[in-house]
Design an enzyme around this catalytic site. Structure first.
Site, PDB file in Angstrom:
ATOM      1  N   ASN B  30       2.112   6.903 -12.002  1.00 28.54           N
ATOM      2  CA  ASN B  30       2.886   5.840 -12.628  1.00 28.54           C
ATOM      3  C   ASN B  30       3.374   6.356 -13.974  1.00 28.54           C
ATOM      4  O   ASN B  30       2.579   6.836 -14.789  1.00 28.54           O
ATOM      5  CB  ASN B  30       2.014   4.596 -12.818  1.00 28.54           C
ATOM      6  CG  ASN B  30       2.790   3.442 -13.431  1.00 28.54           C
ATOM      7  OD1 ASN B  30       3.197   3.502 -14.589  1.00 28.54           O
ATOM      8  ND2 ASN B  30       2.990   2.396 -12.653  1.00 28.54           N
ATOM      9  N   THR B  53       6.186   2.490  -9.243  1.00 25.52           N
ATOM     10  CA  THR B  53       6.639   1.635 -10.334  1.00 25.52           C
ATOM     11  C   THR B  53       6.073   0.247 -10.061  1.00 25.52           C
ATOM     12  O   THR B  53       6.145  -0.268  -8.943  1.00 25.52           O
ATOM     13  CB  THR B  53       8.166   1.682 -10.527  1.00 25.52           C
ATOM     14  OG1 THR B  53       8.502   0.805 -11.597  1.00 25.52           O
ATOM     15  CG2 THR B  53       8.942   1.287  -9.283  1.00 25.52           C
ATOM     16  N   GLU B  54       5.443  -0.339 -11.066  1.00 22.73           N
ATOM     17  CA  GLU B  54       4.577  -1.491 -10.830  1.00 22.73           C
ATOM     18  C   GLU B  54       5.330  -2.737 -10.385  1.00 22.73           C
ATOM     19  O   GLU B  54       4.725  -3.699  -9.927  1.00 22.73           O
ATOM     20  CB  GLU B  54       3.704  -1.788 -12.053  1.00 22.73           C
ATOM     21  CG  GLU B  54       4.446  -2.094 -13.327  1.00 22.73           C
ATOM     22  CD  GLU B  54       4.585  -0.861 -14.223  1.00 22.73           C
ATOM     23  OE1 GLU B  54       4.729   0.264 -13.684  1.00 22.73           O
ATOM     24  OE2 GLU B  54       4.568  -1.033 -15.456  1.00 22.73           O
ATOM     25  N   ASN B  55       6.652  -2.701 -10.503  1.00 27.27           N
ATOM     26  CA  ASN B  55       7.423  -3.837 -10.007  1.00 27.27           C
ATOM     27  C   ASN B  55       7.680  -3.742  -8.501  1.00 27.27           C
ATOM     28  O   ASN B  55       8.527  -4.469  -7.983  1.00 27.27           O
ATOM     29  CB  ASN B  55       8.739  -4.001 -10.785  1.00 27.27           C
ATOM     30  CG  ASN B  55       9.566  -2.754 -10.804  1.00 27.27           C
ATOM     31  OD1 ASN B  55       9.043  -1.663 -11.007  1.00 27.27           O
ATOM     32  ND2 ASN B  55      10.857  -2.872 -10.592  1.00 27.27           N
ATOM     33  N   SER B  95       0.918  -4.477  -5.728  1.00 29.60           N
ATOM     34  CA  SER B  95       1.227  -3.362  -6.619  1.00 29.60           C
ATOM     35  C   SER B  95       0.091  -3.117  -7.609  1.00 29.60           C
ATOM     36  O   SER B  95      -0.304  -1.976  -7.854  1.00 29.60           O
ATOM     37  CB  SER B  95       2.519  -3.655  -7.379  1.00 29.60           C
ATOM     38  OG  SER B  95       2.882  -2.544  -8.153  1.00 29.60           O
TER      39      SER B  95
END
Lengths: 237, 219, 237, 219
Positions: B30, B53-55, B95
């Site tokens: 990340n 990507t945390e989204n 996520s």
């Protein structure tokens, strides 16, 4: 017959009441249900508590809802972005409350709300200002914070396609908070780019089962928030 | 404190390469917003690294060609990205399962301050009137994910960013594994900060002068 | 290059050690990774703690693993079915331990194991024998039981298709526990009916992202447990 | 106690129909194994009901034609089923989210015993040596889902199944909403058990004789 399809964004948001807790999907503009938010502005409900990752951009969508002083309190992880002007100004003037929640904790609090879990423990925020006043507990030698669930009266989300049962699929990273917000709301309201016949969505690929959804409205050509912001549009226009 | 801006040390691109060479083949990584994003451009030949990507995307690819942007395909910094073959999308709770559950191997972040015990401050300067915004930073550092910090060694005004104790609000305690600056690569160990590598022409003493806590050398 | 594909079930399970905690997917025969279980029998690891919804049927698959006295303890929700004979007999003779967990609590304990949540509260089992000895707590006037997470050293699951990154899709109700068991294991081992090229799986429809998977082996024509049981087959044959 | 088997009261099919007419259009319903499964065959004309099976399917359809069975498409009772258009599949944690989170509207279950306060015992007779098996029963009754019990009024040996206090291990406390037997439909209220409907030719007294706690009548 089951038919969750409603005719317009106005009809979809008609029942939202003053003081309601409203979750709004989206991460930045991706997944933001802008037509539902604008219908909510027109509808007039106020004193809302809004749960959303951000606070909107420019003077459209969530930022416009805030600008119209309909939001009493924001629960979010990242209340400022490049083009967010409305929230920062109100916040600095003490005119809106903020509960800042780490993004993963926010997601898990929402998911637990939909899952009948009233509280859980997480390592996130231990030893930081955001854990102050919260109960902590050790498990296997590590410290965790106890977090309570969040539920909402209404959720407003956007998706790519829906059927009359309320089954939903999304587009790319516009999925973000929408599936868990549908789970955590008494009434989940969805704007879909397309409404399809039952059976057209692959049952292996449905992301949000219809059981979590109450109302679906087709918005075939949704506005793009970033374009509206670039043109400095203000809602209502 | 050293306030004069000097033209020695690694470039930003060098710093990103230093991070990239420490990321093993097959890692799930990340990248934070800003300087960390540059790391993706320096993966050594023969290695395959998968970016999270945390989204809601695993398998984030490079910036799209102009005109090919999809406003619904963005990264955590809300920039347009692409997805590689073998990518997949998921919702926010899933996520952060990857993050909190330590499935991500490495996270590369920027920093305001890093303490000598590896405490990280990178989300708020605590300034009165500032709008606090935390995003996913606290989640990323909470588990056992390796945390690499990439940052200039000192602030614009020459203050050390590597400090005895962070004065800014913490993102997490004892979380940083390695610090990659323009002057040095520094490992955070149980018993202190070890300089592993120095930029060309930079001496240990030069780095020490710009660092609040005592640095150590591998023997 | 990342390549999680291994050549055979035997290679896939080679690292499973004596005393390991092993999660095994499947609800009845649907989703049961029978070739991986048989490879584990051949491999010889013993004193296993096995987490699976059931205890297998006849004398194949999980029931055969139990019959070979490789399992010290079962954690499951429903240890008997129409054709389960092996577990009941050993249990009644006191030769195998049982931890009985309500099915939803089992699922949530596994999911939390993968999600970095060490404990959570649930209304399930309050006031029943299965809550005895467990901590309870009131939230908003209702009583909940605190449940601890479960993690495993290995998970064995079956899927429809996989790629070299370990992305998985499943077939119908054979999905059941597999996605969360992949999340909760140090090493998730998968038998796939088909291995496909990167990009062939729709990124919107991947159910298990490859990050949760360590090893994939193609078993193009898996045995059907119910047929083997009907023929009274016994593994090894 | 009344031990003589008598041929009055509703048939099993009638009982299933009684349950089905109490399920509103648009309900999400989980049907337990056995007698509850019959309810699906009695949905009144014009209503659409969606069946959930906790092993990961919403939109369960009828038994497949012979030769069309898929061993990977089964219900919680491990019988072959089909999926209707508009169905979807999900994993076990998501499935129990629908249950624990009260998204399912109604659950129809069998019972060993129901107490006068609505306690349910349906998972274990507590007999020594019996293999305990709970499945999803405790999850189904734990939330605010309406719980309909469908059961013969007495055991095979004529013992009441509606009792003052359950003697078998509980599935849940104060969870049953309505009991559908061959003799009566009985609502479980805060202040007791109310007989809402009697089978043809069955009197209140006849039902009371076969029921341990005092029954009430709607006035």
């Amino acid at each position: 017959m089951i038919n969750k399809i409603v005719a317009s964004p106005a009809e979809a948001v008609a029942d939202i009441f003053d003081g309601a807790v409203v979750m709004i999907g989206g991460f930045g503009e991706a997944g933001s249900p802008i037509e539902l938010i604008h219908a909510l502005i027109d509808q007039g409900a106020k004193d809302l508590t809004v749960i959303s990752n951000n606070t909107g951009s420019g003077h459209v969508g969530l930022a416009a809802l805030i600008a119209h002083r309909r939001v009493k309190k924001m629960i979010c992880s990242f209340p400022r972005t490049a083009n967010s002007k409305v929230f920062p100004e109100l916040y600095q003037n003490g005119e809106i409350e903020l509960e800042l929640v780490p993004q993963g904790t926010l997601a898990e609090r929402i998911r637990s709300g939909g899952a009948g879990i009233p509280a859980f423990y997480t390592p996130t925020s231990v030893g930081t200002p955001l854990a102050e006043g919260k109960e902590t507990r050790e498990f296997d030698g590590q410290t965790y914070v106890m977090e309570r669930t969040i539920r909402a009266d209404f959720s407003l989300v956007k998706c790519k396609a829906a059927d009359r049962y309320g089954n939903l699929v999304y587009n790319k990273t516009a999925r973000n908070f929408a599936p868990i917000m549908c789970m955590a709301a008494e009434t989940a309201i969805v704007q879909a780019k397309q409404i399809v016949e039952l059976g057209e969505l692959d049952p292996e690929a449905v992301v949000t089962p219809g059981i979590f959804v109450s109302k679906v409205v087709e918005v075939a050509d949704p506005a793009e928030e970033s374009k509206l912001v670039a043109e400095d549009r203000r809602y209502p226009w | 404190m050293v306030s004069k801006e000097e033209k020695i040390g690694w470039s930003v691109s060098d710093m990103a390469r230093n991070v990239a060479v420490d990321i093993p083949n097959g890692s799930y990584v990340n990248l934070g917003i800003g300087m960390p994003e540059l790391v993706a451009g320096h993966v050594p030949e023969g290695r395959e690294v998968i970016y999270h990507t945390e989204n809601g995307l695993l398998g984030m690819g490079p910036t799209p060609e102009e005109g090919q942007e999809d406003p619904e395909l963005i990264n955590a910094g809300k920039k347009h990205v692409t997805a590689i073959p073998g990518a997949c999308y998921f919702h926010h709770a899933d996520s952060f399962t990857m993050i909190r559950g330590n499935h991500i191997d490495i996270c590369v972040l920027g920093a305001f301050q890093v303490s000598e015990t590896g405490d990280l401050a990178n989300w708020s300067t605590g300034a009165p009137g500032a709008i606090p915004a935390v995003g996913g930073a606290m989640d990323l550092v909470a588990g056992d994910i390796k945390i690499f910090v990439i940052s200039r060694h000192t602030t614009k005004t020459g203050e050390p960013k590597i400090v005895k104790n962070c004065t800014y609000p913490l993102t997490g305690k004892k979380v940083v594994d390695t610090i990659y600056t323009d002057l040095a690569v520094i490992d955070v160990k149980e018993d202190g900060l070890y300089v592993r590598e120095l930029a060309p022409g930079v001496t240990f003493e030069y780095v020490q002068e710009r660092t609040e806590p005592q640095l150590k050398q591998y023997s």
